[in-house]
Design a protein around this motif. Structure first.
Motif, short mmCIF file in Angstrom:
data_model
loop_
_atom_site.label_atom_id
_atom_site.label_comp_id
_atom_site.label_asym_id
_atom_site.label_seq_id
_atom_site.Cartn_x
_atom_site.Cartn_y
_atom_site.Cartn_z
N SER A 25 0.70 -0.91 0.16
CA SER A 25 0.21 -0.20 -0.17
C SER A 25 1.44 1.33 -0.06
N CYS A 57 -15.02 -6.69 -0.82
CA CYS A 57 -13.44 -6.88 -0.32
C CYS A 57 -13.25 -6.87 1.46
N PRO A 58 -12.64 -8.15 1.20
CA PRO A 58 -12.52 -8.65 2.87
C PRO A 58 -11.46 -8.04 3.78
N TRP A 59 -10.21 -7.12 2.71
CA TRP A 59 -9.38 -5.85 3.78
C TRP A 59 -10.16 -4.59 3.93
N ARG A 70 -12.72 -5.34 6.62
CA ARG A 70 -11.83 -5.55 8.67
C ARG A 70 -12.69 -3.70 9.05
N TRP A 76 -12.68 1.04 -8.81
CA TRP A 76 -13.85 1.24 -8.31
C TRP A 76 -14.97 2.38 -8.75
N ARG A 109 -2.41 0.47 -8.40
CA ARG A 109 -3.73 0.25 -8.04
C ARG A 109 -4.81 1.34 -7.12
N CYS A 110 -5.53 1.16 -7.40
CA CYS A 110 -6.77 2.05 -6.52
C CYS A 110 -6.87 1.53 -5.60
N THR A 111 -6.75 1.42 -4.54
CA THR A 111 -7.20 -0.29 -4.09
C THR A 111 -7.90 1.04 -2.64
N VAL A 112 -8.98 -0.33 -1.83
CA VAL A 112 -9.81 -0.24 -0.97
C VAL A 112 -9.14 -0.70 0.24
N PRO A 113 -9.28 -0.54 1.28
CA PRO A 113 -10.23 0.64 2.24
C PRO A 113 -9.41 1.90 2.06
N ASN A 141 -4.39 4.07 2.65
CA ASN A 141 -5.00 3.08 2.30
C ASN A 141 -4.41 1.67 2.76
N GLU A 142 -4.22 1.85 3.76
CA GLU A 142 -4.07 0.20 4.70
C GLU A 142 -4.09 -0.83 5.67
N SER A 143 -5.51 -1.63 5.21
CA SER A 143 -6.89 -2.08 6.51
C SER A 143 -5.79 -2.39 7.41
N TYR A 197 -5.61 -15.33 -2.05
CA TYR A 197 -5.33 -14.78 -3.45
C TYR A 197 -4.14 -15.85 -4.36
N1 LIG Z 1 -3.27 -4.25 1.19
C1 LIG Z 1 -3.90 -3.56 0.79
C2 LIG Z 1 -4.87 -4.29 0.33
C3 LIG Z 1 -6.34 -4.22 -0.38
C4 LIG Z 1 -6.81 -4.44 -1.59
O1 LIG Z 1 -6.34 -5.06 -2.45
N2 LIG Z 1 -8.58 -4.21 -2.52
C5 LIG Z 1 -8.43 -4.57 -3.31
C6 LIG Z 1 -10.30 -4.92 -3.29
S1 LIG Z 1 -9.98 -6.63 -2.43
C7 LIG Z 1 -8.79 -3.25 -4.29
O2 LIG Z 1 -9.34 -2.26 -3.76
N3 LIG Z 1 -8.46 -3.38 -5.70
C8 LIG Z 1 -8.20 -2.87 -7.12
C9 LIG Z 1 -7.23 -2.81 -7.38
O3 LIG Z 1 -6.38 -3.45 -8.06
O4 LIG Z 1 -7.10 -1.83 -8.92
C10 LIG Z 1 -5.56 -3.65 2.37
O5 LIG Z 1 -5.03 -4.26 3.34
O6 LIG Z 1 -5.36 -2.39 2.51
#
Ligand SMILES: N[C@@H](CCC(=O)N[C@@H](CS)C(=O)NCC(=O)O)C(=O)O
Length: 314
Positions: A39, A66-68, A71, A99, A125-129, A142-144, A191
């Protein structure tokens, strides 16, 4: 009618090539072993820093599948922070795998736009949360695994349940120990099974996953939670993977040596956490199935969503 041999050969070659191309871009790997990118934002909230604890200053962006992100939804609920930290639910876009922010927020309609507000050159990557600061218009974290510690520790003056401590000092070492093993073999382990690109990588991940589940099953024989009688962040982190297990990881990610329902203690444990006040509302089985089976195109190109759902009701 196309000649059967040609049809099969063309389909095999194109499908496999496209699958490899997509997987190598979407799920980077080393020798076939999936490597999760780390992250980007890792700030904390404290009285003396840039981000001080305040009511209605921060927003969590989360996807329900999303499991992350899940949390953070659980800890927000358990601590009673619904009136303190806003929540924006994002949904996946089947078209590009990113997203979407359906109602718009901060003038953004995609999560990428939100990330771009902070850094217009952002390519990752644009990740959640995401823990977002409305005041400075930036991403705090942005690290759960870090956001849940912030939610547990930093907003107690506003929380409805400040006395609930999911990360007590006296259990810190044992919680960290569980977190480390569970992250590698279970949270990310599923995963590593699903995104493995060689048989060996898949088997290593799968055996590692089930060996640890077997070990946890024994621990839960005499313990209500991972660290004894007390629910901790280690349980929250394990739970969000477990409730998706029979529903999606067993089939879609090939984690199919056993189901969670085959483990009596893990099943009891899941049911117990699911029925803690506030937790149920954070679990949406239909959306979990729809998002994983509908949007993880390389693993389920037909997009068919299976019917079963688990029953964790008391
Ligand atoms: N290490 C991160 C992982 C978060 C993650 O991988 N989220 C995924 C959804 S399950 C996501 O948003 N992926 C979008 C992408 O990779 O473009 C955390 O725990 O916050």
């Amino acid at each position: 009618m196309l000649n059967q041999k040609w049809l099969i050969q063309i389909a095999q070659t194109t499908w496999k090539t496209m699958w490899q191309l997509m997987m190598s871009n979407l799920a980077p790997s080393e020798n076939g072993n999936y490597q999760r990118p780390s992250s980007t934002y890792s700030n904390t909230v404290n009285e003396n820093g840039d981000y001080i604890p305040e009511k209605n200053r921060y927003t969590i962006y989360a996807g329900l599948s999303c499991p992350w992100a899940h949390r953070t939804l659980i800890v927000r609920k358990l601590k009673g922070l619904e009136e303190v930290i806003d929540l924006v639910i994002v949904t996946p876009s089947p078209a590009d795998g990113g997203w979407i922010i359906p109602q718009g927020s901060e003038n953004c309609y995609t999560l990428r736009q939100l990330y771009s507000k902070v850094n217009s050159f952002y390519q990752g990557r644009c990740t959640v949360p995401v823990l977002w600061d409305k005041k400075t218009k930036t991403i705090v974290n942005n690290e759960s695994s870090e956001i849940i510690v912030l939610l547990n520790n930093c907003f107690n003056q506003f929380a409805s349940y400040p006395e609930l401590n999911l990360y007590p000092d006296e259990l810190g070492k044992i919680i960290n120990n569980w977190n480390k093993k569970i992250y590698h073999h279970v949270n990310n382990g599923v995963y590593r099974c699903g995104f493995a690109q060689t048989q060996q990588a898949y088997e290593d991940a799968c055996y590692g996953l089930f060996n640890l589940l077997d070990e946890i099953e024994i621990v839960l024989e005499n313990n209500r939670y991972l660290c004894g009688d007390r629910l901790t962040l280690a349980d929250v982190r394990l739970f969000t993977t477990l409730i998706r297990f029979d529903l999606v990881y067993f089939g879609l990610f090939k984690c199919n040596i056993k189901r969670i329902t085959d483990y009596p203690n893990l099943s009891r444990y899941c049911k117990e956490i699911y029925n803690l006040e506030g937790v149920k509302e954070t679990c949406n089985f239909q959306i979990i199935k729809q998002d994983y089976y509908g949007n993880l195109f390389p693993l389920n190109p037909g997009g068919i969503i299976p019917l079963g759902v688990p029953n964790y009701q008391d």
